[in-house]
Structure formats: structure tokens, C-alpha cells
Design an enzyme around this catalytic site. Structure first.
Site, PDB file in Angstrom:
ATOM      1  N   LYS A 199      -5.911  10.523   4.742  1.00 22.07           N
ATOM      2  CA  LYS A 199      -4.391  10.341   4.036  1.00 22.07           C
ATOM      3  C   LYS A 199      -5.144  11.066   2.444  1.00 22.07           C
ATOM      4  CE  LYS A 199      -2.368   6.822   0.936  1.00 22.07           C
ATOM      5  NZ  LYS A 199      -2.381   5.445   0.689  1.00 22.07           N
TER       6      LYS A 199
ATOM      7  N   GLY B  99       2.058   0.059  -6.603  1.00 23.53           N
ATOM      8  CA  GLY B  99       1.874  -1.092  -7.149  1.00 23.53           C
ATOM      9  C   GLY B  99       2.873  -1.661  -7.958  1.00 23.53           C
TER      10      GLY B  99
ATOM     11  N   ALA C 263       3.791   3.204  -0.670  1.00 24.98           N
ATOM     12  CA  ALA C 263       3.803   2.743  -1.984  1.00 24.98           C
ATOM     13  C   ALA C 263       4.937   2.181  -2.492  1.00 24.98           C
ATOM     14  CB  ALA C 263       3.217   3.943  -3.148  1.00 24.98           C
ATOM     15  N   GLY C 264       4.819   1.082  -3.161  1.00 24.30           N
ATOM     16  CA  GLY C 264       5.992   0.670  -3.876  1.00 24.30           C
ATOM     17  C   GLY C 264       6.624  -0.407  -3.414  1.00 24.30           C
TER      18      GLY C 264
ATOM     19  N   ASN D 184      -0.143  -2.288   1.309  1.00 23.55           N
ATOM     20  CA  ASN D 184      -1.484  -2.718   1.125  1.00 23.55           C
ATOM     21  C   ASN D 184      -1.203  -4.242   0.147  1.00 23.55           C
ATOM     22  OD1 ASN D 184      -3.799  -3.615   0.320  1.00 23.55           O
ATOM     23  ND2 ASN D 184      -4.855  -1.520   0.569  1.00 23.55           N
ATOM     24  N   SER D 185      -0.928  -3.706  -1.260  1.00 22.85           N
ATOM     25  CA  SER D 185      -0.835  -4.764  -2.418  1.00 22.85           C
ATOM     26  C   SER D 185       0.238  -5.845  -1.694  1.00 22.85           C
ATOM     27  CB  SER D 185      -0.269  -4.000  -3.366  1.00 22.85           C
ATOM     28  OG  SER D 185      -1.146  -3.266  -3.761  1.00 22.85           O
TER      29      SER D 185
END
Lengths: 376, 268, 66
Positions: B105, B166, B192-193, B214-215
Site C-alpha cells: 500500500k 481519521g 480512509a474517512g 482501521n480507526s
């Protein structure tokens, strides 16, 4: 031998034989990203009652993308020499027809006349590649046109990538090449002899033009030759395929309709105005950002109504004879009959009266590198 | 969690076939046990990891050891920490030694505050790595032209951001994502997001091939339960996309024909 | 032998190869990748890879990341 349709073109997954219903049409009209299936539904008889809804949608989409403008261009027939036997064409090699080509001095004169009429974009047309009007001749004409016009398109014979690149270098910005019909069997019957019998060579030529760096490629089918929905879905697939691969070039689509009186050829399928209009609306709904063209084959009232209703680009004041803009009596017949014979000022006045701005030039080639004798 | 699907709706990237459309990041978890639990609950078959210099004195927990033992998971090292293409290329080569797979990645975000990917360095790194035979999955701005350029240099997939990393902003880039999906010939993975499973479902409904989170899992109240919820959302979104979503209303015929009365013929 | 490991000076006691250095530093059983003077040393070559005075060694491992 009849060629196989390549997988990227084959429309059969979307033409499952089931006749679309009003429910399918409503679904298509409500679809976020309409595709081949939605196009087929909008072209089915079930969609006829939705004409007005489709027209309104087409107008809204056209206005959103192109504003209240109509781009204008003019065709210039350079030569009617031809070795092909297309049954539907007024310039087919077996038609009794005086043959000639414009000599360079005549081309200059015709181009000057078109410029005088206000045009900034010209489409140069020839028949099949012949010793009278072959690649070098066309290249010379393109160079002449590029000195005067900001947009120079050609509608001629399929070429090699190298040839397209040479044309692009000389200032050619567009290649128009209709497949006529995507049905290989019907194609085989209609194109009786000549190099144009090669279905696949023609099919792959637009991709070659794009590979060579051509700014736009014009596609179309000659409406009336074959099953309309089959051809329409293939046309959409062809356009989508090219857009996906050659993403730096643009597509335009045209809607030439075979008129009963064109030549002595009886169209296998009758395409009336209502069907043609619905075809334009449906294509606009499926391809909101592609320029859609309408020529002077159609009668004035129809052209006036369609301007901005899906259609974003039109020819005007056209001659379909070889030459003919210099006022002299044309020495050949026309490739097809012009139905809208109005001059450019009259046509522009009509557009303005309908709240549309005639646009002769909407981009410029000033950034072209190492421009040898380009227009200025 | 079932790892092997029936194969009918698998997707392929880098020559490998995957049934799960949820990719998991392994950062930000409280401990190794929770992380492994979340990965298992997510059913993810591609899991991202980062690369760091070994601390010579300190002995941090070995977060990833248990992952290696799970099997059936493709580890995809990222290039986080790289600020330019040269650093990312170096990181990718090291990651390949450790991760045991050619998947990488590519992520290059020089600004430490918003962490937005640098399109120019990302492009350059992707070009070099794809030519070296890496399976390049670039984390990228949701830019349709950049997407084409990355595809043209041989990337195996595209990983456009749904919103700032994030941020939990969801699919703020939806309009651009649609263009990317429309024209892409390689898988599109929203990275992301995303904050909640419903946003993951929306991405799949839109036609994305997969999402990476992930987050949203690691920072949730119960990471393992949240990973399972994302797994369900991704399946639901994908199934909805395949089933064909009901069109919006409003396609009714009008009685009057103010726009079309100039047209002759029957239209049949 | 004076080495630079992960940017810091390191005095190797006995190590003469990459493998023995890793053991000496306590990384023997761990998945690390070794970069010797900017060159990645594949795991299979570590035994044979000798060290010289002044070599720069970087050791990397995988950690959690998104």
C-alpha cells in the site's frame, strides 16, 4: 465470413428478448447511472408515452452540460470518388454520378467561403481511399484547413495509427467514422464490395485515431439500416469502451437518418421523427456529457425543436455536393438530400429566438506545440 | 467468521482471489489480542501493516506475531512514514522482505497534520514499484485523472480516500468516487474517512469493490464487535449493489407536450 | 568492531556476520529485515554476510498500521 462481435461490444447481455414494459421505462428514468439496459428500455415501444418526460430530462441535462449554446460546423465534400458498394449511398461506385475532387486551389476557395460565412470548424469528407483522393491528398487538405480553422475534422476511410498521427500533427482535431450498422450480417449485405466490407477494420479505426492523439472521435449508426435497439446499444458500448481506454480523447455522436428518398435505396427499417427524437433523448440521458450532433438531413422545424433538446452541435448552410460553397452550380449530385436549406444567418437568428447562442469556436489550438504554419 | 466464500462473487487483485471485501488496518489497537480478534471478526483477507526501525533497547510488544500464525491472510505493508517517492520505494522493498507478499500500500503524506496523500510522489512511487513487479495499491486523493494515470502505470487497485484520513467524514468524495469507479478497470477500494458500517455499505452500494478500515474499528467502543458489524455492512452493501437498487421516483408521463409537439411520426 | 546500528554507534563484541550480530543484539528469533549499507540482505544470506569495521546496519520490523 461474418466476424464475431468482440466481448466489449456484444449487446446481447442487455437484449434478453423480453420486451420492456412501462415499469422498466420508469426504472430507467429513475436510474442514477443508466447504461445499456436503461437505453434499451427507453427505446422500446413502451417508452413512447414518456416522450415528453424524456425530452424534459434531455433538455435539462443538455443545458446543465452545454449551457444555452449550440456549436456550429460545416461539412466540405472534397471528393466523391469511391470504390465501395454501399447500397444506401449516393456516392457508391455503381451510381451514375459525375466524379471529381476539389483541386487544392478550389479547396482554398471553398475554405475561404466557409470562413466568410462565419465557420470556425469544418468537416472534410471523402469517399474510400482512391488514387484520386488518397491519404496524401487528404493530408494536404487538412493542412490547408488548419491554417484557417480552429477545428478540422475528417470523415473519410479507416486509416492506420501512423496516418491518423500524421493528420493530427497537421492540425486535424477530429475523426468521424460511422460503423453504419453494428450488426455484422447486415453490414455484410449492405456493403457489397470495396475495402469497406472489412467490418473489423472499420470498427477498430476510431480506437486507432484516439491512440494517435486525435482530440475527438465521432461515432454513429445510419438509422434505418438495421435493428435500431441492437445498433443503439452497440453504439453506446462502443462509445463507453473508447472513453474508458482512451480517456484523453472525446466522443461525439451523430444521428444520421436514412431518408426514404436518399438514392434509390429503400431503407429496410423506417425511422420516423418521433423515434429519432426519442433516440436522441435516450442517448442524452445515458451520456449526459457527450456532444450530440444533428445535420441538415432533417427538416427545419424538427431541427429547431431538437436544438438544445439533447442536441448540442449542428451543421448549417450545408452543401453535400463536392464543393458548392463558392456559389457556382455544383458539378456533382449530393451524398444525401439537404432538408434544411436555410443559410447561416437565418439559422443563427432562429437559435437566438429560441434563447440559444450559436457558438462557432469553443476551444483553441494555441497551445499546440511546434505549430508549423498553424492557423493564426 | 467464514473465510471461504462460495467463489461466486470473489474479486481478484494482484492475481489473488478474495471473497472478503473488507480490508483491515492493524494500527491503533490497545493490544495484540484485540487486534487479532478484530481481524478475525472482520473476516478480512488483506491486512495492512507498517514498517518501523527496531528499537535497539526498548522491547515493544510483538503486535503482529499472532497474525502470522493465522494463515489465509495476505499481509500488505504500507509505506507510511515515507515523505517522498524514493522513501516509499525503499520502504516497499523492505516490506516485501518482511511481509512475504508483493502487495504494497503506497501511502505518502508529507503533511503531518491533515495526512493528505501527495499525488505526485505517490504517482512516481507507484510507477517505479509496479515496474519492479509489486502489487501496488496506492492510497490516493479521489481524483479521476490521477486514477487513470495510476492505472496506466500498472497499479493493481486504486485506494481513493472517502474523506480526510481519521476524519470520520464518510463518503465526502462520493461524486469523484463515482467517476473513478465508472472508468476503472482495476478494483477500487475506499480507504480512509469511514466512520460507521453504514458508510462502508454505501461505498459498496455505489460500486466500490472493497473498503479498508482501521480507526473506525480500533477506536470504537468494542473493536471486535465493530469489526463484525463492518463485515456485515460490506456484505449487505455488495449484495445491494448486485441486486440493483430501486430507482428514484418521478418518471411519470405528462399529459401535455410543450416540448415535443413539433415532432411528427408515431415513434414505433 | 565499531558499527552503526539504526543510526547509533554500536560496538560489536563477537559478531562477525549478520546472523551473529542479530543474536548478539537479542533479535535472533524475530522477524526483522536487515539493511547493510543501504542494501537489503535477504534472510538466507545472513549467515554468509560478513561485517566490516564502520558498516551501517538498519533493522526493520512490521508493526501495526493502517
Amino acid at each position: 465470413m461474418t466476424p464475431q462481435l468482440p466481448a466489449w461490444l456484444d449487446p446481447s447481455p442487455w437484449l434478453d428478448g423480453r420486451e420492456p414494459t412501462a415499469v422498466d421505462v420508469e426504472r430507467a428514468l429513475g436510474c442514477d447511472e443508466p447504461g445499456p439496459r436503461e437505453l434499451a428500455a427507453m427505446l422500446s415501444p413502451a417508452a413512447h408515452p414518456f416522450m415528453e418526460v424524456m425530452a424534459q430530462r434531455a433538455r435539462a441535462l443538455t443545458r446543465r452540460r452545454f449551457g444555452r449554446t449550440i456549436s456550429l460546423y460545416a461539412p466540405l465534400y472534397l471528393s466523391n470518388h469511391c470504390t465501395n458498394g454501399c447500397v444506401y449511398c449516393g456516392f457508391a461506385s455503381d451510381r451514375a454520378q459525375p466524379r471529381r475532387r476539389l483541386e487544392p486551389s478550389e479547396v482554398e476557395k471553398e475554405l475561404a467561403m466557409l470562413k466568410e460565412m462565419g465557420f470556425e470548424e469544418v468537416l472534410l469528407l471523402t469517399g474510400e481511399r482512391t488514387s484520386h483522393a488518397g491519404f496524401d491528398y487528404l493530408l494536404e487538405c487538412v493542412s490547408m484547413a488548419a491554417r484557417r480553422f480552429h477545428g478540422v475534422g475528417i470523415e473519410a476511410f479507416p486509416m492506420t495509427t501512423r496516418e491518423y498521427a500524421l493528420l493530427a500533427e497537421a492540425g486535424c482535431s477530429g475523426v468521424t467514422l460511422y460503423q453504419e450498422t453494428y450488426d455484422p450480417r447486415q453490414y455484410d449485405r449492405l456493403h457489397r464490395w470495396g475495402p469497406k466490407r472489412d467490418y473489423l477494420d472499420r470498427l477498430y479505426a476510431p480506437a486507432r485515431a484516439m491512440e494517435a492523439g486525435m482530440r475527438t472521435v465521432g461515432l454513429g449508426v445510419l438509422l434505418g439500416l438495421s435493428d435500431l435497439v441492437f445498433d443503439a446499444v452497440c453504439l453506446l458500448r462502443h462509445a463507453a469502451h473508447l472513453q474508458r481506454i482512451h480517456w484523453k480523447s472525446g466522443i461525439t455522436l451523430s444521428f444520421p437518418r436514412l431518408r426514404p428518398q436518399a438514392g434509390n435505396f429503400a431503407a429496410p427499417i423506417t425511422v420516423d421523427e418521433a423515434w429519432l427524437a426519442r433516440f436522441v433523448f435516450a442517448v442524452r440521458i445515458v451520456l449526459p456529457d457527450v456532444p450530440l450532433l444533428l445535420s441538415t438531413r432533417e427538416r427545419p422545424e424538427f431541427r429547431d425543436g431538437m436544438a438544445g433538446l439533447g442536441i448540442s452541435k449542428m451543421s448549417a448552410g450545408s452543401r453535400t455536393t463536392v464543393g458548392g460553397y463558392d456559389g457556382a452550380e455544383p458539378s456533382t449530385g449530393g451524398q444525401f438530400q439537404v432538408c434544411d436549406e436555410r443559410g447561416v444567418p437565418e439559422f443563427c437568428a432562429m437559435l437566438r429566438s429560441r434563447g440559444l447562442q450559436p457558438v462557432f469556436k469553443n476551444w483553441d489550438s494555441v497551445f499546440r506545440e511546434a505549430e508549423a504554419g498553424g492557423h493564426g | 467468521m467464514e473465510r471461504q466464500g462460495n467463489g461466486q462473487d470473489d474479486w481478484i487483485v494482484g492475481g489473488r482471489r478474495f471473497s472478503s471485501r473488507l480490508l483491515m488496518g492493524t494500527g491503533k489497537f490497545q493490544d495484540s489480542e484485540t487486534m487479532v480478534g478484530a481481524v478475525l471478526a472482520s473476516g478480512a483477507q488483506i491486512v495492512t501493516v507498517a514498517l518501523r526501525r527496531v528499537g535497539r533497547v526498548s522491547r515493544e510488544d510483538d503486535m503482529l506475531g499472532p497474525l502470522h500464525r493465522l494463515g489465509g491472510i495476505t499481509l500488505m505493508p504500507n509505506t507510511s512514514g515515507a515523505r517522498n517517492a524514493a522513501e516509499a520505494v525503499r520502504a516497499a522493498r523492505l516490506g516485501r522482505e518482511l511481509g512475504g507478499s508483493p502487495f504494497v500500500k503506497v501511502e505518502i503524506h508529507p503533511n503531518p497534520h491533515h495526512l493528505m496523500p501527495d499525488p505526485i510522489e505517490t504517482f512516481e512511487a507507484a510507477r517505479v514499484l509496479a515496474a519492479e513487479g509489486f502489487v501496488v495499491m496506492p492510497y490516493m486523493p479521489a481524483d479521476p485523472v490521477l486514477a487513470r494515470r495510476l492505472e496506466d502505470v500498472g497499479c493493481a487497485s486504486l485506494m481513493p480516500l472517502g474523506s480526510a484520513i481519521g476524519s470520520g467524514g464518510g463518503l465526502a468524495t462520493a461524486e469523484m468516487l463515482r467517476l473513478i469507479i465508472r472508468d476503472a478497470r482495476i478494483p477500487v477500494i475506499v480507504d480512509a474517512g469511514l466512520r460507521s458500517p453504514s458508510e462502508a455499505a454505501a461505498a459498496l452500494e455505489m460500486g466500490c469493490d472493497a473498503v479498508l478500515v482501521n480507526s473506525a474499528v480500533a477506536a470504537s467502543g468494542d473493536p471486535i464487535a465493530m469489526a463484525a458489524a463492518f463485515a456485515q455492512a460490506v456484505v449487505a452493501g455488495r449484495n445491494a449493489h448486485r441486486a440493483g437498487i430501486m430507482p428514484r421516483g418521478g418518471g411519470t408521463a405528462l399529459a401535455t407536450s410543450p416540448l415535443t409537439e413539433f415532432i411528427s411520426g408515431e415513434g414505433t | 568492531m565499531k558499527l552503526t546500528v539504526n543510526g547509533e554507534a554500536y560496538e560489536a563484541k563477537r559478531a562477525e556476520t549478520v546472523t551473529s550480530l542479530l543474536e548478539e543484539m537479542g533479535f535472533g528469533g524475530r522477524a526483522v529485515v536487515v539493511v547493510l549499507n543501504d542494501e537489503v540482505i535477504p534472510a538466507v544470506s545472513r549467515d554468509a554476510c560478513g561485517l566490516r569495521e564502520g558498516d551501517c546496519i538498519d533493522l526493520f520490523r512490521l508493526v501495526g498500521g493502517g
